[in-house]
Structures are given as structure tokens and as C-alpha cells.
Design a protein around this motif. Structure first.
Motif, short mmCIF file in Angstrom:
data_model
loop_
_atom_site.label_atom_id
_atom_site.label_comp_id
_atom_site.label_asym_id
_atom_site.label_seq_id
_atom_site.Cartn_x
_atom_site.Cartn_y
_atom_site.Cartn_z
N TYR A 105 48.68 39.37 41.54
CA TYR A 105 47.77 39.57 42.38
C TYR A 105 46.48 38.52 42.25
O TYR A 105 45.97 38.13 43.26
CB TYR A 105 47.34 41.07 42.39
N GLY A 106 46.20 38.32 41.01
CA GLY A 106 45.10 37.32 40.77
C GLY A 106 45.38 35.97 41.21
O GLY A 106 44.75 35.19 41.74
N ALA A 107 46.91 35.47 41.00
CA ALA A 107 47.45 34.19 41.44
C ALA A 107 47.29 34.14 42.73
O ALA A 107 46.98 33.24 43.44
CB ALA A 107 48.68 34.09 40.79
N ALA A 108 47.69 35.42 43.32
CA ALA A 108 47.62 35.08 44.99
C ALA A 108 46.21 35.02 45.48
O ALA A 108 45.93 34.08 46.44
CB ALA A 108 48.25 36.73 45.55
N LEU A 109 45.28 35.78 44.83
CA LEU A 109 43.91 35.59 45.23
C LEU A 109 43.35 34.24 45.04
O LEU A 109 42.74 33.69 45.84
CB LEU A 109 42.90 36.38 44.47
N LEU B 250 45.72 23.53 42.59
CA LEU B 250 45.69 24.39 41.78
C LEU B 250 45.00 24.23 40.36
O LEU B 250 44.42 25.12 39.73
CB LEU B 250 47.15 25.23 41.60
N GLU B 251 45.77 23.08 39.83
CA GLU B 251 45.42 22.52 38.48
C GLU B 251 43.93 21.95 38.53
O GLU B 251 43.26 21.74 37.36
CB GLU B 251 46.21 21.38 38.09
N ALA B 252 43.28 21.87 39.44
CA ALA B 252 42.07 21.08 39.52
C ALA B 252 40.83 21.76 38.89
O ALA B 252 39.67 21.54 38.67
CB ALA B 252 41.71 20.79 41.06
N GLY B 253 41.32 23.02 38.67
CA GLY B 253 40.25 23.94 37.65
C GLY B 253 39.63 24.92 38.42
O GLY B 253 40.20 25.60 39.27
N GLY B 254 38.21 24.62 38.32
CA GLY B 254 37.45 25.83 38.94
C GLY B 254 37.45 27.02 37.88
O GLY B 254 38.07 26.92 36.85
N LYS C 214 41.79 33.50 30.64
CA LYS C 214 41.80 32.46 31.64
C LYS C 214 43.14 31.70 31.36
O LYS C 214 43.78 31.30 32.15
CB LYS C 214 40.46 31.69 31.45
N GLN C 215 43.40 31.12 30.12
CA GLN C 215 44.40 30.25 29.83
C GLN C 215 45.81 30.93 30.13
O GLN C 215 46.69 30.35 30.90
CB GLN C 215 44.16 29.84 28.27
N PRO C 216 46.05 32.08 29.66
CA PRO C 216 47.27 32.69 29.95
C PRO C 216 47.70 33.14 31.43
O PRO C 216 48.51 32.62 32.16
CB PRO C 216 47.41 34.15 29.24
N PHE C 217 46.53 33.24 32.15
CA PHE C 217 46.64 33.72 33.64
C PHE C 217 46.97 32.36 34.36
O PHE C 217 47.80 32.08 35.22
CB PHE C 217 45.23 34.17 34.13
N GLU C 218 46.31 31.17 33.90
CA GLU C 218 46.36 29.81 34.49
C GLU C 218 48.02 29.55 34.22
O GLU C 218 48.64 29.10 34.97
CB GLU C 218 45.58 28.70 34.07
N GLN C 219 48.49 29.53 33.15
CA GLN C 219 49.69 29.21 32.77
C GLN C 219 50.78 30.10 33.72
O GLN C 219 51.83 29.55 34.30
CB GLN C 219 50.02 29.70 31.32
N TYR C 220 50.30 31.37 33.83
CA TYR C 220 51.22 32.24 34.58
C TYR C 220 51.23 31.62 36.02
O TYR C 220 52.25 31.55 36.74
CB TYR C 220 50.78 33.42 34.70
N MET C 221 50.14 31.10 36.53
CA MET C 221 49.78 30.96 37.93
C MET C 221 50.72 29.55 38.19
O MET C 221 51.54 29.31 39.23
CB MET C 221 48.31 30.69 38.23
#
Lengths: 296, 296
Positions: free
Chosen positions: B67-71, B38-42, B11-18
Motif C-alpha cells: 500500500y505504501g508502494a502504491a501511494l 521511482l529511483e530518483a529518490g525523494g 526506508k531501505q527495505p521499503f524501497e527495495q520492495y517497491m
């Protein structure tokens, strides 16, 4: 070939293709409102530029209909959202009630979202190579997103009720209207498979014409007549927006406009010098048609 | 692998990428507002499902970050627009003021547009094959547009203050929330290059879980507590929306929810029977986690 003849040949079949891409309005209110704004007319300037570039390089035009439709859908969604009460609060567009007046604010927001989304589906269609499609999708996203059109719209809003310099004004318009026009020329060049230098010339022509187009719009907002324009005039002054006539005076704004058209014509000749196959009359007559319209 | 362990790892590395995909908030208010939402979490549920499918088939996860970030951007834009005064008129989301409260209505409209547009730029990135990228772009557009999520949102709005049958309610949610969840499973399957039958099982699992998720949301809107949910409860009743608890009663809605989870677990085992490499524990523990959350 002359641009007017070209438009006569391709505008109607293109519009038919585009309307068939959005299912019949009897199904849902959302689709009805998408079609309402797509059907509202307009000059289809962006797709027709894309097609004219292809035609000038003697390439088939119909293969690019999906990409032209995507471009027109993005332009149309941006008008729907710009007209919303929270944005420019316009009730008239192309002589008809704006989308949120005809339907509702919520439906207008969703119709805009849906047209923007549909555009990217269309970009995956047609018979261009996969690598070209992906290049075009990337460019369209960049030109219409926060670094392009949407960013320009935000900057334009922020610039209301403040004085901008000519340079700041140009930077806003380069994004707000210039980027999608750039895409039309770029996509035409890419799909026509021309030399890199030619794509660069096409993009500079786009930039120049984008500015010319904006100055012309500003001049018409001061001088134009609501009935023939199909939208309210004087809106810029009401919103306290910086415009070319306000910054330069009407006469100098007209001069600026003519200079840009001259520059575009020079770039057009330059392409002809490099690419013998190029039918330079097509875009030259398009550029000259802008002048005639503004003068009438 | 257990889903909780998986989330901790990715989760964390993905959020950083996004977040790196959207430039620093100091540049413009538009980008600040994009990052704000985007940062508001979820829970990043949709991208994590996509990644979990890849992981379960023993494929690298990081390649799918774009693709995950796009979604997630499409999901986030839909929340920003849904919260607008003209739509659900919500002032609180994930425990923070909604985008239009924190910025302005105009900025929130544009931030939504920009996130939606950016999503398609991200879809052109990553190292999937060109043909796969184009398939995913087409699917994402269809699942999130007028035939998918946006269409579902419009149908949901039209259904306010009217009584829907269970079938009508299911049809709305299948589009409004189900389609993006379907995309997550479908994209995972496509990127993992699994058999066609397995993609079909994954999509059915998505459909089932999409419904379960919506019932759970409806139950929490009745029973939940604003503080732990980070959003207003009782909103559905206020808007006169048809919900599962309203249609079935709370007890039967709970039963319906459990049945859906059971069905998802059965489909998950079915995939394991066909594909030996499949780590069925990963999605099984995800499905069970939904049950625990609802019960707590």
C-alpha cells in the motif's frame, strides 16, 4: 437473443449510469473534459461484451454496470492520451475535435489521469463479492498497465518507422488492444461464475477477436472514409506504422480477418457444448456483425 | 521511537520492495522510465507516514509495503505528469533531468499512466482483509482523482496568473497535496484497526501537516537553494502562482507554518490520551523534524 437487440436494450441505460458517475460538467473544466470524451460516443464495445457474456449465461446485467463503466473509462483515457501531440497527434476523434484541441493539452493529460483513477473507484462498487472485485481490479490493472495496454502503446510507438514481422505486430496488438478485450470476456465469465475451462475459452475468443478487430481497423484505415469513421484515415501510412495490409497485402489481410472470425465462432459453439444454459446466439451474432460492418 | 531511527530501519527495505514490483529496466524503455522516476529518490514521505502510524500503534510495518508502494507510485506519476512541457515544464527534479527530458514526452506520459495503473494492482496485494483493501482502494482513488489530487492540480493551473484569496489557496492545496497525505494517515489508522475517533484525529493531523508542508514548500521556493533542493527555485513567481509568502509576506507565512505544526502536535497528544498503546514520540519527532528542516 440477437446482439443488436441486446445493444438496443442495454447501451442507453449503461451510458446513463456511466455519465452519472462523473459529476455535472458545470463544476470544473476538468470534469467537463472528462465528460466530453466519455460522451463522444463510440460503440461501448468492451462493456457491451462484458454484459453480453453475463446475459448469455442468463445472469443480471445491471449489477455489472460499474465494472463496464470502469472498462470504458480506461479505454477512453487511453484514446485521450494517444491523441496528444507528443503521441499520435490527432485532432479528430469520433467526428469531434480531440480532447486537447477542445480544451488544452494540460487538461487532456489530467482528464485522462482522472478517468483512469475513477475507473478503480468504480471497480470497488456494485454487488459482486469482495474477493471477485479484488480479482477483477488486479486483472484490470495488469491488462491496462505496463504489461498490457500501456506497454503495447509504447511498443507500437517504438515500432513506427521500422518494419515488424507479423509475429511482432501480433504481439503488440495483443497488448495494445487485445488485453482490454480479454478483460471484458474474463470479467463476464468471472461475474457469471462459470467453469474454469469456459473462462479459458472466453479468453481465447477474446484474443482471436482482438486480432480480428485490429486487422479490421488497419483495413479501414486504408479503405475507409473519414466521414463515416469520424477520424482521419491514412494515419498509419503517414506514421510509417507496420499494419496487416502493409505486411500481407489487402486481400490476404481480409482473409486473415475472416479466419479469425471463424475461429471465434468455433470457440463460441464449444462453450455451448459444455454449458447448456449458454445462449450462443448472442455472441455469434456479435461476431457476425463485425463481418458485415467490414464488408459495408 | 524516534522518526529518524524509524526511517533508517524501514526506508531501505521499503524501497527495495517497491523497485522489485517493477521489473528490471533492461526489458523495455517504458519500464526503464518508470524505474528512473521511482529511483530518483525523494523522502518517501507518504509511505513512511503510513508505516509510522502502524508502528506507533505497535503493528507490523512490512504488511503495508504494497500500500505504501502504491501511494509512492501515485505521487511519482503525478510529478512526472506535472513536469511535462504542457504543464509546469520543468527540466530538473530531485537533482536529475525530469522523465520527459531523460526519455521523451510520449514515454513520460505513458510511464505516468503505467505507474498510476500499477498502484492499483499493488493495492490488491498484502494480507489485509478483502473489505479493508476495497475501502483503501476506494479512498486512494477518491483522494488522487478529479475530486482529489488531479482536481487540485487543475485548480492550481487555473489559478496561475490570477490572485487567489488565502481560502482559495488553502482549498487548492488541500486537494493537490493534502489528499494523498490524508490517505497516508487514514490508511495507517485503518490497517492498525484503531477507533473511529482516532482515525478522525489522524485525518485532521494530516490536513494540518499537508498545509504546513505546502507553506514550507512555498517558502523554500523563495528562500531555498537549487542545489540542496534538487529543483529549480523561483518557479512559482515565474508562473505567477499565488503562494503563502506572496499572500502573507514571508514572516507571517513562517508564523502560519509554525502554528500548523503546533496544532499537529496537539492532535498527536490527543491520540495518546485516548490510546495508551500509541507511541506518540514517533509522529511528534516527525513533526519537529519538519521545523528543523525549514529552519536550516
Amino acid at each position: 437473443m440477437n446482439f443488436q437487440t441486446f445493444v438496443k436494450e442495454f447501451k442507453q441505460p449503461f451510458e446513463q449510469y456511466m455519465m452519472e458517475a462523473v459529476p455535472d460538467s458545470s463544476r470544473t473544466q476538468l470534469e467537463a473534459s472528462m465528460r466530453y470524451s466519455l460522451e463522444a460516443g463510440g460503440k461501448r464495445l468492451r462493456p457491451l461484451i462484458l454484459f453480453a457474456v453475463l446475459k448469455a449465461f442468463n445472469k443480471p446485467v445491471e449489477q455489472a454496470f460499474p465494472y463496464g463503466a470502469a472498462l470504458e473509462m480506461i479505454h477512453t483515457y487511453s484514446l485521450i492520451h494517444d491523441d496528444l501531440p507528443a503521441m499520435d497527434d490527432d485532432d479528430l476523434r469520433r467526428g469531434k475535435p480531440t480532447n486537447h484541441i477542445e480544451y488544452s493539452e494540460a487538461t487532456a493529460i489530467l482528464a485522462g489521469d482522472a478517468l483512469l483513477t475513477k475507473a478503480f473507484e468504480l471497480m470497488t462498487q456494485g454487488d459482486a463479492e469482495d474477493a471477485i472485485k479484488l480479482k477483477l481490479i488486479r486483472a484490470l490493472s495488469q491488462d491496462s498497465g505496463h504489461e498490457g495496454m500501456v506497454g503495447g502503446q509504447q511498443a507500437d510507438m517504438n515500432g513506427e518507422h521500422t518494419s515488424l514481422t507479423l509475429k511482432e505486430l501480433e504481439a503488440i496488438h495483443a497488448r495494445k488492444t487485445g488485453k482490454l478485450i480479454r478483460f471484458a470476456f474474463y470479467a463476464g465469465g468471472l461475474l457469471a461464475d462459470v467453469e474454469k475451462e469456459t473462462v479459458i475459452d472466453l479468453e481465447e475468443m477474446a484474443y482471436t477477436l482482438g486480432l480480428a478487430y485490429q486487422v479490421r481497423d488497419d483495413i479501414l484505415d486504408v479503405q475507409g472514409d473519414e466521414k463515416s469513421l469520424g477520424k482521419r484515415t491514412g494515419a498509419d501510412a503517414k506514421l510509417g506504422k507496420s499494419t496487416y495490409p502493409a505486411l500481407l497485402g489487402l486481400e490476404e489481410a481480409n482473409e486473415f480477418f475472416k479466419e479469425k472470425l471463424e475461429k471465434a465462432l468455433t470457440l463460441n459453439s464449444q462453450i455451448k457444448d459444455r454449458e447448456a444454459v449458454y445462449d450462443d446466439e448472442l455472441l455469434a451474432s456479435f461476431i457476425r456483425s463485425l463481418e458485415i460492418e467490414a464488408a459495408s
